[in-house]
Design a protein around this motif. Structure first.
Motif, PDB file in Angstrom:
ATOM      1  N   ILE A 131      39.483   2.895 -26.778  1.00 18.58           N
ATOM      2  CA  ILE A 131      38.985   4.276 -26.743  1.00 18.58           C
ATOM      3  C   ILE A 131      38.800   4.734 -25.310  1.00 18.58           C
ATOM      4  CG2 ILE A 131      36.988   5.738 -27.301  1.00 18.58           C
ATOM      5  CD1 ILE A 131      36.712   4.012 -29.894  1.00 18.58           C
ATOM      6  N   VAL A 132      38.238   3.860 -24.473  1.00 22.38           N
ATOM      7  CA  VAL A 132      38.021   4.195 -23.058  1.00 22.38           C
ATOM      8  C   VAL A 132      39.360   4.412 -22.363  1.00 22.38           C
ATOM      9  CG1 VAL A 132      37.180   3.332 -20.844  1.00 22.38           C
ATOM     10  CG2 VAL A 132      35.785   3.038 -22.902  1.00 22.38           C
ATOM     11  N   GLU A 133      40.323   3.535 -22.624  1.00 25.50           N
ATOM     12  CA  GLU A 133      41.649   3.698 -22.011  1.00 25.50           C
ATOM     13  C   GLU A 133      42.270   5.031 -22.407  1.00 25.50           C
ATOM     14  OE1 GLU A 133      43.585   0.149 -23.402  1.00 25.50           O
ATOM     15  OE2 GLU A 133      42.762  -1.082 -21.773  1.00 25.50           O
ATOM     16  N   GLN A 134      42.139   5.396 -23.685  1.00 24.08           N
ATOM     17  CA  GLN A 134      42.674   6.675 -24.154  1.00 24.08           C
ATOM     18  C   GLN A 134      41.946   7.844 -23.485  1.00 24.08           C
ATOM     19  OE1 GLN A 134      45.396   7.191 -26.125  1.00 24.08           O
ATOM     20  NE2 GLN A 134      45.077   9.316 -25.516  1.00 24.08           N
ATOM     21  N   ALA A 135      40.629   7.715 -23.326  1.00 21.85           N
ATOM     22  CA  ALA A 135      39.842   8.777 -22.695  1.00 21.85           C
ATOM     23  C   ALA A 135      40.239   8.960 -21.236  1.00 21.85           C
ATOM     24  CB  ALA A 135      38.355   8.459 -22.803  1.00 21.85           C
ATOM     25  N   ILE A 136      40.542   7.870 -20.550  1.00 22.50           N
ATOM     26  CA  ILE A 136      40.974   7.957 -19.146  1.00 22.50           C
ATOM     27  C   ILE A 136      42.308   8.689 -19.069  1.00 22.50           C
ATOM     28  CG2 ILE A 136      41.809   6.593 -17.184  1.00 22.50           C
ATOM     29  CD1 ILE A 136      39.584   4.554 -17.857  1.00 22.50           C
ATOM     30  N   ILE A 137      43.202   8.382 -19.986  1.00 19.44           N
ATOM     31  CA  ILE A 137      44.497   9.071 -20.022  1.00 19.44           C
ATOM     32  C   ILE A 137      44.294  10.557 -20.325  1.00 19.44           C
ATOM     33  CG2 ILE A 137      46.670   9.294 -21.307  1.00 19.44           C
ATOM     34  CD1 ILE A 137      46.493   6.185 -21.694  1.00 19.44           C
ATOM     35  N   ASP A 138      43.471  10.860 -21.338  1.00 15.74           N
ATOM     36  CA  ASP A 138      43.232  12.247 -21.738  1.00 15.74           C
ATOM     37  C   ASP A 138      42.581  13.071 -20.630  1.00 15.74           C
ATOM     38  OD1 ASP A 138      44.277  11.525 -24.166  1.00 15.74           O
ATOM     39  OD2 ASP A 138      42.365  11.564 -25.246  1.00 15.74           O
ATOM     40  N   SER A 139      41.633  12.462 -19.924  1.00 20.68           N
ATOM     41  CA  SER A 139      40.903  13.205 -18.885  1.00 20.68           C
ATOM     42  C   SER A 139      41.595  13.148 -17.535  1.00 20.68           C
ATOM     43  CB  SER A 139      39.476  12.674 -18.759  1.00 20.68           C
ATOM     44  OG  SER A 139      39.496  11.331 -18.315  1.00 20.68           O
ATOM     45  N   GLU A 140      42.696  12.407 -17.463  1.00 17.51           N
ATOM     46  CA  GLU A 140      43.461  12.247 -16.225  1.00 17.51           C
ATOM     47  C   GLU A 140      42.584  11.759 -15.069  1.00 17.51           C
ATOM     48  OE1 GLU A 140      45.389  15.996 -15.611  1.00 17.51           O
ATOM     49  OE2 GLU A 140      46.590  15.807 -17.425  1.00 17.51           O
ATOM     50  N   ALA A 141      41.674  10.861 -15.364  1.00 17.82           N
ATOM     51  CA  ALA A 141      40.755  10.320 -14.357  1.00 17.82           C
ATOM     52  C   ALA A 141      41.489   9.325 -13.465  1.00 17.82           C
ATOM     53  CB  ALA A 141      39.575   9.648 -15.034  1.00 17.82           C
ATOM     54  N   LYS A 142      41.112   9.349 -12.191  1.00 17.85           N
ATOM     55  CA  LYS A 142      41.723   8.435 -11.223  1.00 17.85           C
ATOM     56  C   LYS A 142      40.688   7.534 -10.555  1.00 17.85           C
ATOM     57  CE  LYS A 142      45.791  10.407 -11.615  1.00 17.85           C
ATOM     58  NZ  LYS A 142      46.356  10.094 -12.893  1.00 17.85           N
ATOM     59  N   THR A 143      39.500   8.073 -10.276  1.00 14.42           N
ATOM     60  CA  THR A 143      38.484   7.308  -9.553  1.00 14.42           C
ATOM     61  C   THR A 143      37.166   7.341 -10.315  1.00 14.42           C
ATOM     62  OG1 THR A 143      37.691   9.198  -8.283  1.00 14.42           O
ATOM     63  CG2 THR A 143      39.536   7.966  -7.340  1.00 14.42           C
ATOM     64  N   LYS A 144      36.194   6.603  -9.786  1.00 17.47           N
ATOM     65  CA  LYS A 144      34.874   6.572 -10.417  1.00 17.47           C
ATOM     66  C   LYS A 144      34.198   7.943 -10.377  1.00 17.47           C
ATOM     67  CE  LYS A 144      33.676   1.735  -9.948  1.00 17.47           C
ATOM     68  NZ  LYS A 144      32.687   0.763  -9.466  1.00 17.47           N
ATOM     69  N   LYS A 145      34.631   8.807  -9.485  1.00 15.63           N
ATOM     70  CA  LYS A 145      34.068  10.160  -9.411  1.00 15.63           C
ATOM     71  C   LYS A 145      34.348  10.937 -10.699  1.00 15.63           C
ATOM     72  CE  LYS A 145      34.419  10.650  -4.412  1.00 15.63           C
ATOM     73  NZ  LYS A 145      35.069  11.350  -3.298  1.00 15.63           N
ATOM     74  N   LEU A 159      34.108   9.734 -13.679  1.00 10.58           N
ATOM     75  CA  LEU A 159      33.456   9.027 -14.789  1.00 10.58           C
ATOM     76  C   LEU A 159      32.838   9.991 -15.804  1.00 10.58           C
ATOM     77  CD1 LEU A 159      32.834   6.217 -15.877  1.00 10.58           C
ATOM     78  CD2 LEU A 159      30.699   6.272 -14.603  1.00 10.58           C
ATOM     79  N   GLY A 160      32.247  11.068 -15.338  1.00  7.33           N
ATOM     80  CA  GLY A 160      31.637  12.050 -16.241  1.00  7.33           C
ATOM     81  C   GLY A 160      32.649  12.651 -17.207  1.00  7.33           C
ATOM     82  N   PHE A 161      33.832  12.957 -16.691  1.00  8.12           N
ATOM     83  CA  PHE A 161      34.893  13.515 -17.535  1.00  8.12           C
ATOM     84  C   PHE A 161      35.351  12.482 -18.571  1.00  8.12           C
ATOM     85  CE2 PHE A 161      35.541  15.841 -13.449  1.00  8.12           C
ATOM     86  CZ  PHE A 161      35.104  17.069 -13.903  1.00  8.12           C
ATOM     87  N   VAL A 162      35.424  11.228 -18.136  1.00  2.00           N
ATOM     88  CA  VAL A 162      35.839  10.156 -19.042  1.00  2.00           C
ATOM     89  C   VAL A 162      34.821  10.002 -20.172  1.00  2.00           C
ATOM     90  CG1 VAL A 162      36.286   7.678 -19.237  1.00  2.00           C
ATOM     91  CG2 VAL A 162      37.131   8.932 -17.254  1.00  2.00           C
ATOM     92  N   MET A 163      33.535   9.980 -19.819  1.00  2.00           N
ATOM     93  CA  MET A 163      32.486   9.803 -20.840  1.00  2.00           C
ATOM     94  C   MET A 163      32.502  10.955 -21.841  1.00  2.00           C
ATOM     95  SD  MET A 163      31.307   6.885 -20.222  1.00  2.00           S
ATOM     96  CE  MET A 163      29.947   6.843 -21.377  1.00  2.00           C
ATOM     97  N   LYS A 164      32.731  12.163 -21.342  1.00  2.00           N
ATOM     98  CA  LYS A 164      32.804  13.326 -22.226  1.00  2.00           C
ATOM     99  C   LYS A 164      33.988  13.181 -23.188  1.00  2.00           C
ATOM    100  CE  LYS A 164      31.752  17.956 -21.266  1.00  2.00           C
ATOM    101  NZ  LYS A 164      31.854  19.117 -20.387  1.00  2.00           N
ATOM    102  N   SER A 165      35.097  12.710 -22.666  1.00  2.00           N
ATOM    103  CA  SER A 165      36.287  12.512 -23.484  1.00  2.00           C
ATOM    104  C   SER A 165      36.078  11.406 -24.514  1.00  2.00           C
ATOM    105  CB  SER A 165      37.478  12.178 -22.581  1.00  2.00           C
ATOM    106  OG  SER A 165      38.644  12.026 -23.328  1.00  2.00           O
ATOM    107  N   ILE A 166      35.355  10.349 -24.114  1.00  2.00           N
ATOM    108  CA  ILE A 166      35.061   9.244 -25.039  1.00  2.00           C
ATOM    109  C   ILE A 166      34.272   9.770 -26.228  1.00  2.00           C
ATOM    110  CG2 ILE A 166      33.661   7.148 -25.324  1.00  2.00           C
ATOM    111  CD1 ILE A 166      34.449   6.443 -22.407  1.00  2.00           C
ATOM    112  N   MET A 167      33.273  10.590 -25.968  1.00  2.00           N
ATOM    113  CA  MET A 167      32.427  11.098 -27.044  1.00  2.00           C
ATOM    114  C   MET A 167      33.193  12.044 -27.968  1.00  2.00           C
ATOM    115  SD  MET A 167      29.738   9.499 -26.976  1.00  2.00           S
ATOM    116  CE  MET A 167      29.541   8.124 -25.882  1.00  2.00           C
ATOM    117  N   LYS A 168      34.235  12.712 -27.432  1.00  2.00           N
ATOM    118  CA  LYS A 168      35.076  13.554 -28.287  1.00  2.00           C
ATOM    119  C   LYS A 168      35.938  12.688 -29.203  1.00  2.00           C
ATOM    120  CE  LYS A 168      35.532  17.617 -25.360  1.00  2.00           C
ATOM    121  NZ  LYS A 168      36.433  18.360 -24.469  1.00  2.00           N
ATOM    122  N   ILE A 169      36.419  11.571 -28.661  1.00  2.00           N
ATOM    123  CA  ILE A 169      37.274  10.682 -29.445  1.00  2.00           C
ATOM    124  C   ILE A 169      36.464   9.980 -30.530  1.00  2.00           C
ATOM    125  CG2 ILE A 169      38.708   8.598 -29.370  1.00  2.00           C
ATOM    126  CD1 ILE A 169      39.489   9.426 -26.499  1.00  2.00           C
TER     127      ILE A 169
END
Length: 145
Positions: free
Chosen positions: A100-114, A116-126
């Protein structure tokens, strides 16, 4: 059957079984609901949020009791945590959480720890039943690589 109805039924059963720990825990859950709405007319989604918060406080209390070397308190809290978890949706396993986290990183197009907020938001949507603490740890590991 709504969660409040299930709790009421389980309270009756715990009284019949003379299971004091279960009875006390169920009454605490019911009081959490009634504190927010005196009639207990909360949707299950709101009840689950309340229970998740309560579960977090139980886990924190267990950690404090463990660090204070209070074994009997730790055992009681473990039992309470198990009872509360009966009323919560099943959380994904660590492997499922990682996917789920890997998918959220792909969905949010995250690159760095900065990001992280976008990734967490995407995780909760998934999947909003994910253990947030575990998901954050996995996301930090993946984003640092």
């Amino acid at each position: 059957m709504t969660l409040i109805e299930k709790i009421n039924e389980d309270i009756k059963q715990a009284m019949k079984d003379r299971d004091q720990l279960r009875l006390d825990t169920l009454r605490m859950l019911k009081s959490k609901i009634l504190t927010v709405d005196a009639r207990g007319n909360l949707p299950d989604s709101e009840v689950i949020k309340l229970f998740k918060t309560y579960l977090g406080s139980l886990k924190e209390a267990m950690e404090l009791s463990d660090s204070a070397n209070r074994r009997e308190a730790v055992e009681r809290l473990k039992s309470e945590i198990e009872i509360v978890q009966e009323f919560l949706p099943k959380t994904p396993s660590p492997e499922e959480t990682r996917k789920i986290v890997e998918q959220a990183i792909i969905d949010s197009e995250a690159k760095t720890k900065k990001d992280l907020g976008f990734v967490m938001k995407s995780i909760m949507k998934i999947n909003n039943t994910v253990d947030g603490k575990l998901a954050k740890e996995i996301a930090e590991q993946l984003l640092s690589e």
